[in-house]
Design a protein around this motif. Structure first.
Motif, PDB file in Angstrom:
ATOM      1  N   MET A   1       0.831  -1.201  -0.111  1.00 24.23           N
ATOM      2  CA  MET A   1      -0.006  -0.107  -0.019  1.00 24.23           C
ATOM      3  C   MET A   1       0.842   1.074  -0.060  1.00 24.23           C
ATOM      4  SD  MET A   1      -3.076   1.040   2.718  1.00 24.23           S
ATOM      5  CE  MET A   1      -3.684  -0.550   2.443  1.00 24.23           C
ATOM      6  N   ASP A   2       0.700   2.299  -1.035  1.00 27.28           N
ATOM      7  CA  ASP A   2       1.527   3.360  -0.887  1.00 27.28           C
ATOM      8  C   ASP A   2       1.030   4.387  -0.135  1.00 27.28           C
ATOM      9  OD1 ASP A   2      -0.700   4.690  -2.073  1.00 27.28           O
ATOM     10  OD2 ASP A   2       0.330   4.798  -4.099  1.00 27.28           O
ATOM     11  N   VAL A   3       1.562   5.484  -0.017  1.00 25.86           N
ATOM     12  CA  VAL A   3       1.376   6.635   1.093  1.00 25.86           C
ATOM     13  C   VAL A   3       0.118   7.076   0.866  1.00 25.86           C
ATOM     14  CG1 VAL A   3       2.354   8.447   2.038  1.00 25.86           C
ATOM     15  CG2 VAL A   3       3.840   7.018   1.301  1.00 25.86           C
ATOM     16  N   GLN A   4      -0.399   7.454  -0.259  1.00 28.58           N
ATOM     17  CA  GLN A   4      -1.575   7.942  -0.637  1.00 28.58           C
ATOM     18  C   GLN A   4      -2.777   7.043  -0.219  1.00 28.58           C
ATOM     19  OE1 GLN A   4      -1.897  11.004  -1.498  1.00 28.58           O
ATOM     20  NE2 GLN A   4      -4.280  10.881  -1.436  1.00 28.58           N
ATOM     21  N   GLN A   5      -2.456   5.758  -0.720  1.00 30.68           N
ATOM     22  CA  GLN A   5      -3.863   4.710  -0.582  1.00 30.68           C
ATOM     23  C   GLN A   5      -4.042   4.586   1.294  1.00 30.68           C
ATOM     24  OE1 GLN A   5      -1.967   1.321  -2.578  1.00 30.68           O
ATOM     25  NE2 GLN A   5      -3.361   1.742  -4.051  1.00 30.68           N
ATOM     26  N   LEU A   6      -2.694   4.816   1.919  1.00 32.48           N
ATOM     27  CA  LEU A   6      -2.742   4.481   3.475  1.00 32.48           C
ATOM     28  C   LEU A   6      -3.610   5.621   3.915  1.00 32.48           C
ATOM     29  CD1 LEU A   6      -1.829   2.685   5.958  1.00 32.48           C
ATOM     30  CD2 LEU A   6       0.252   4.485   5.781  1.00 32.48           C
ATOM     31  N   ALA A   7      -3.222   6.808   3.484  1.00 35.94           N
ATOM     32  CA  ALA A   7      -3.933   8.095   3.969  1.00 35.94           C
ATOM     33  C   ALA A   7      -5.328   7.893   3.670  1.00 35.94           C
ATOM     34  CB  ALA A   7      -3.259   9.206   3.377  1.00 35.94           C
ATOM     35  N   GLU A   8      -5.907   7.555   2.506  1.00 34.74           N
ATOM     36  CA  GLU A   8      -7.240   7.106   2.034  1.00 34.74           C
ATOM     37  C   GLU A   8      -7.786   6.207   2.745  1.00 34.74           C
ATOM     38  OE1 GLU A   8      -7.314   6.781  -2.103  1.00 34.74           O
ATOM     39  OE2 GLU A   8      -6.471   8.825  -2.683  1.00 34.74           O
ATOM     40  N   TYR A   9      -7.404   5.156   3.098  1.00 33.97           N
ATOM     41  CA  TYR A   9      -7.724   3.989   4.056  1.00 33.97           C
ATOM     42  C   TYR A   9      -8.252   4.623   5.403  1.00 33.97           C
ATOM     43  CZ  TYR A   9      -7.758  -0.471   6.645  1.00 33.97           C
ATOM     44  OH  TYR A   9      -8.023  -1.555   7.324  1.00 33.97           O
ATOM     45  N   ARG A  10      -7.307   5.412   5.884  1.00 33.19           N
ATOM     46  CA  ARG A  10      -7.520   6.104   7.187  1.00 33.19           C
ATOM     47  C   ARG A  10      -8.466   7.027   7.153  1.00 33.19           C
ATOM     48  NH1 ARG A  10      -0.939   6.539   8.929  1.00 33.19           N
ATOM     49  NH2 ARG A  10      -0.613   4.300   9.261  1.00 33.19           N
ATOM     50  N   TYR A  11      -8.569   7.785   6.138  1.00 28.21           N
ATOM     51  CA  TYR A  11      -9.424   8.680   6.120  1.00 28.21           C
ATOM     52  C   TYR A  11     -11.060   7.967   5.843  1.00 28.21           C
ATOM     53  CZ  TYR A  11     -12.586  12.167   3.896  1.00 28.21           C
ATOM     54  OH  TYR A  11     -13.732  13.250   3.495  1.00 28.21           O
ATOM     55  N   ARG A  12     -11.157   7.089   5.203  1.00 26.85           N
ATOM     56  CA  ARG A  12     -12.352   6.172   5.168  1.00 26.85           C
ATOM     57  C   ARG A  12     -12.798   5.637   6.698  1.00 26.85           C
ATOM     58  NH1 ARG A  12     -10.120   3.881   0.521  1.00 26.85           N
ATOM     59  NH2 ARG A  12      -9.733   1.962   1.420  1.00 26.85           N
ATOM     60  N   ALA A  13     -11.928   5.187   7.405  1.00 31.54           N
ATOM     61  CA  ALA A  13     -12.245   4.830   8.827  1.00 31.54           C
ATOM     62  C   ALA A  13     -12.585   6.248   9.587  1.00 31.54           C
ATOM     63  CB  ALA A  13     -10.828   4.232   9.455  1.00 31.54           C
ATOM     64  N   VAL A  14     -11.937   7.212   9.604  1.00 36.20           N
ATOM     65  CA  VAL A  14     -12.117   8.484  10.277  1.00 36.20           C
ATOM     66  C   VAL A  14     -13.599   9.267   9.936  1.00 36.20           C
ATOM     67  CG1 VAL A  14     -11.477  10.833  10.596  1.00 36.20           C
ATOM     68  CG2 VAL A  14      -9.719   9.104  10.757  1.00 36.20           C
ATOM     69  N   ARG A  15     -13.546   9.065   8.430  1.00 32.16           N
ATOM     70  CA  ARG A  15     -15.015   9.519   8.130  1.00 32.16           C
ATOM     71  C   ARG A  15     -16.314   8.604   8.617  1.00 32.16           C
ATOM     72  NH1 ARG A  15     -15.046   9.232   1.997  1.00 32.16           N
ATOM     73  NH2 ARG A  15     -15.878   7.032   2.462  1.00 32.16           N
ATOM     74  N   GLU A  16     -16.251   7.592   9.065  1.00 29.97           N
ATOM     75  CA  GLU A  16     -17.232   6.549   9.435  1.00 29.97           C
ATOM     76  C   GLU A  16     -17.367   6.988  10.728  1.00 29.97           C
ATOM     77  OE1 GLU A  16     -17.302   2.472   8.834  1.00 29.97           O
ATOM     78  OE2 GLU A  16     -16.191   2.541   6.840  1.00 29.97           O
ATOM     79  N   VAL A  17     -16.374   7.289  11.711  1.00 26.32           N
ATOM     80  CA  VAL A  17     -16.529   7.523  13.108  1.00 26.32           C
ATOM     81  C   VAL A  17     -17.078   9.013  13.067  1.00 26.32           C
ATOM     82  CG1 VAL A  17     -15.560   8.053  15.153  1.00 26.32           C
ATOM     83  CG2 VAL A  17     -14.698   6.171  13.699  1.00 26.32           C
ATOM     84  N   LEU A  18     -16.674   9.963  12.326  1.00 28.10           N
ATOM     85  CA  LEU A  18     -17.275  11.196  12.307  1.00 28.10           C
ATOM     86  C   LEU A  18     -18.743  11.002  11.962  1.00 28.10           C
ATOM     87  CD1 LEU A  18     -14.472  13.246  10.708  1.00 28.10           C
ATOM     88  CD2 LEU A  18     -15.078  13.174  13.096  1.00 28.10           C
ATOM     89  N   GLY A  19     -19.104  10.210  11.076  1.00 24.39           N
ATOM     90  CA  GLY A  19     -20.351   9.947  10.762  1.00 24.39           C
ATOM     91  C   GLY A  19     -21.546   9.261  11.515  1.00 24.39           C
ATOM     92  N   GLY A  20     -20.741   8.836  12.876  1.00 23.08           N
ATOM     93  CA  GLY A  20     -21.625   8.586  13.973  1.00 23.08           C
ATOM     94  C   GLY A  20     -21.418   7.107  14.067  1.00 23.08           C
ATOM     95  N   ALA A  21     -20.701   6.327  13.489  1.00 23.76           N
ATOM     96  CA  ALA A  21     -20.451   4.990  13.671  1.00 23.76           C
ATOM     97  C   ALA A  21     -19.538   4.683  14.813  1.00 23.76           C
ATOM     98  CB  ALA A  21     -19.821   4.330  12.543  1.00 23.76           C
ATOM     99  N   PRO A  22     -20.074   3.594  15.669  1.00 27.23           N
ATOM    100  CA  PRO A  22     -19.271   3.447  17.009  1.00 27.23           C
ATOM    101  C   PRO A  22     -17.940   3.018  16.882  1.00 27.23           C
ATOM    102  CG  PRO A  22     -21.519   2.084  16.748  1.00 27.23           C
ATOM    103  CD  PRO A  22     -20.853   2.658  15.715  1.00 27.23           C
ATOM    104  N   ILE A  23     -16.922   3.753  17.543  1.00 28.02           N
ATOM    105  CA  ILE A  23     -15.445   3.648  17.173  1.00 28.02           C
ATOM    106  C   ILE A  23     -14.804   2.203  17.403  1.00 28.02           C
ATOM    107  CG2 ILE A  23     -14.715   4.165  19.376  1.00 28.02           C
ATOM    108  CD1 ILE A  23     -12.619   6.120  17.961  1.00 28.02           C
TER     109      ILE A  23
END
Length: 83
Positions: A1-23
């Protein structure tokens, strides 16, 4: 996984939490700990996408490190008196 893909992967997780999903559920889904996911969220909120990139693990300081003068003296002694 390259640097950009890693950041996007983490962003998807963060976006779910910010959207109200249980951490805990999101952390389990993404194979990470709740603590790590909290760190990603905090860094994202403070820095945006650059906050989701890997960071150096190098310590900021080394309190037991010898001064440059002492280190130079040790090196000189080793040169003069090799084992």
């Amino acid at each position: 996984m390259d640097v950009q893909q890693l950041a996007e992967y983490r962003y998807r997780a963060v976006r779910e939490v910010l959207g109200g999903a249980p951490i805990g559920e999101v952390a389990a889904q993404y194979g990470t700990s709740r603590q790590t996911l909290r760190s990603w969220r905090r860094r994202f909120e403070q820095e945006g996408m650059p906050g989701l990139l890997d960071r150096s693990r190098r310590p900021r300081n080394s309190p037991t490190r010898l001064s440059a003068e002492i280190e130079a003296e040790i090196c000189e002694l080793r040169r003069r008196h090799p084992w």
